[in-house]
Design a protein around this motif. Structure first.
Motif, short mmCIF file in Angstrom:
data_model
loop_
_atom_site.label_atom_id
_atom_site.label_comp_id
_atom_site.label_asym_id
_atom_site.label_seq_id
_atom_site.Cartn_x
_atom_site.Cartn_y
_atom_site.Cartn_z
N ARG A 132 7.27 15.13 -6.44
CA ARG A 132 7.58 14.94 -5.01
C ARG A 132 9.03 14.51 -4.87
N THR A 133 9.71 15.05 -3.88
CA THR A 133 11.06 14.60 -3.59
C THR A 133 11.19 14.37 -2.09
N GLY A 134 11.98 13.37 -1.75
CA GLY A 134 12.25 13.09 -0.35
C GLY A 134 11.06 12.59 0.44
N GLN A 135 10.04 12.11 -0.24
CA GLN A 135 8.85 11.60 0.45
C GLN A 135 8.66 10.12 0.16
N GLU A 136 8.33 9.40 1.19
CA GLU A 136 8.08 7.97 1.04
C GLU A 136 6.82 7.76 0.19
N PHE A 137 6.89 6.86 -0.76
CA PHE A 137 5.75 6.56 -1.63
C PHE A 137 5.03 5.31 -1.15
N TRP A 138 5.74 4.20 -1.01
CA TRP A 138 5.15 2.94 -0.56
C TRP A 138 5.41 2.70 0.92
N GLN A 139 4.50 2.03 1.57
CA GLN A 139 4.73 1.51 2.92
C GLN A 139 5.87 0.50 2.80
N HIS A 140 6.74 0.43 3.78
CA HIS A 140 7.92 -0.44 3.68
C HIS A 140 7.56 -1.92 3.53
N PRO B 78 4.23 -12.08 -13.81
CA PRO B 78 2.99 -11.56 -13.21
C PRO B 78 1.78 -12.25 -13.85
N HIS B 79 0.98 -12.91 -13.03
CA HIS B 79 -0.20 -13.63 -13.53
C HIS B 79 -1.44 -12.74 -13.50
N ALA B 80 -1.59 -11.95 -12.45
CA ALA B 80 -2.74 -11.05 -12.31
C ALA B 80 -2.35 -9.95 -11.33
N PHE B 81 -2.89 -8.75 -11.56
CA PHE B 81 -2.68 -7.67 -10.60
C PHE B 81 -3.77 -6.62 -10.78
N VAL B 82 -3.98 -5.87 -9.69
CA VAL B 82 -4.90 -4.75 -9.73
C VAL B 82 -4.28 -3.61 -8.93
N LEU B 83 -4.39 -2.41 -9.48
CA LEU B 83 -3.93 -1.21 -8.79
C LEU B 83 -5.16 -0.47 -8.31
N MET B 84 -5.42 -0.59 -7.03
CA MET B 84 -6.51 0.14 -6.41
C MET B 84 -6.01 1.55 -6.13
N ARG C 95 0.83 -1.21 0.00
CA ARG C 95 0.00 0.00 0.00
C ARG C 95 0.86 1.26 0.00
N LEU C 96 0.19 2.36 -0.32
CA LEU C 96 0.87 3.65 -0.28
C LEU C 96 1.18 4.02 1.17
N ALA C 97 2.30 4.68 1.37
CA ALA C 97 2.65 5.17 2.70
C ALA C 97 1.57 6.13 3.18
N GLY C 98 1.14 5.98 4.43
CA GLY C 98 0.14 6.86 5.01
C GLY C 98 -1.28 6.57 4.59
N SER C 99 -1.52 5.39 4.02
CA SER C 99 -2.86 5.10 3.50
C SER C 99 -3.82 4.52 4.55
N LEU C 100 -3.31 4.08 5.68
CA LEU C 100 -4.19 3.60 6.74
C LEU C 100 -4.36 4.69 7.79
N PRO C 101 -5.55 4.81 8.35
CA PRO C 101 -5.77 5.82 9.39
C PRO C 101 -4.86 5.58 10.59
N THR D 210 -10.03 9.17 2.44
CA THR D 210 -8.98 10.14 2.74
C THR D 210 -7.63 9.44 2.61
N GLY D 211 -6.59 10.21 2.70
CA GLY D 211 -5.24 9.66 2.57
C GLY D 211 -4.80 9.68 1.12
N PRO D 212 -3.57 9.26 0.87
CA PRO D 212 -3.06 9.29 -0.49
C PRO D 212 -3.81 8.31 -1.39
N MET D 213 -4.15 8.76 -2.57
CA MET D 213 -4.86 7.96 -3.58
C MET D 213 -4.16 8.14 -4.94
N PHE D 214 -2.85 8.15 -4.91
CA PHE D 214 -2.07 8.46 -6.11
C PHE D 214 -2.34 7.52 -7.27
N LEU D 215 -2.73 6.27 -6.97
CA LEU D 215 -2.90 5.29 -8.05
C LEU D 215 -4.17 5.52 -8.86
N ARG D 216 -4.96 6.52 -8.48
CA ARG D 216 -6.11 6.92 -9.32
C ARG D 216 -5.64 7.68 -10.56
#
Length: 173
Positions: free
Chosen positions: A124-132, A83-89, A23-29, A56-62
């Motif tokens: 964006r620079t210097g900002q985390e994109f994905w949760q680790h 990759p067999h299947a994937f979805v970007l929510m 998930r995106l960093a900061g996407s969970l409350p 709310t929260g980051p929704m960059f994959l829209r």
């Protein structure tokens, strides 16, 4: 089989399919609490429903240009994974994949490349994109593989983003 632990245990075996969600960093409350009886798959489903319903929260994959960078990072494997299947929510990714290298290295490549390119698109620079950390699950048999593929396909429908999976632009199965 490789095993490592961060917050979750991770078991990987080259050439065996795995189901991975990140998930995106900061996407969970902040301050969310799950009942202690929720473990493993039930906790995964609870988090997935929370992400699917987030308003709310980051929704960059829209953003198509951002989603395209992530999709390219997944499919440009140079034979190192299939990759067999994937979805970007809007705020997370589900991927059913067979890695031919260490899964941790595969994820580092996919997440690292897509984060660099997405942050460039977003200026964006210097900002985390994905949760680790990511959630992963070794696929045990063909039946489970098919159930996971179907889970990926219906995720945008269940989240109310489309009525038919075929209408979702960021789905491959």
């Amino acid at each position: 089989m490789t095993e490592y632990r961060k917050n979750l245990p991770h078991f990987h075996k080259s050439d065996q399919p795995i189901f991975v969600t990140w998930r995106l960093a900061g996407s969970l409350p902040v301050g969310r609490v799950f009942p202690p009886e929720l473990t493993g798959g039930r906790k995964f489903v609870a988090v997935d429903r929370l992400l699917d319903g987030a308003r709310t929260g980051p929704m960059f994959l829209r953003q198509p240009e951002v989603a395209d960078t992530v999709m390219q990072a997944i499919v440009d494997s140079d034979g190192r994974w299939d990759p067999h299947a994937f979805v970007l929510m809007p705020n997370h990714v589900h991927l059913l994949v067979t890695p031919h290298i260490e899964a941790q290295e595969m994820l580092r490549r996919i997440k690292g490349r897509s984060a660099r390119l997405a942050n460039k698109v977003l200026s964006r620079t210097g900002q985390e994109f994905w949760q680790h950390e990511s959630y992963d699950h070794l696929v045990r048999d063909v039946g489970e593989f098919d159930r996971i593929r179907r889970y990926i396909e219906v995720n945008p429908v269940r989240a109310g983003l489309v009525a038919d999976p075929a209408d979702f632009p960021f789905l491959r199965s």
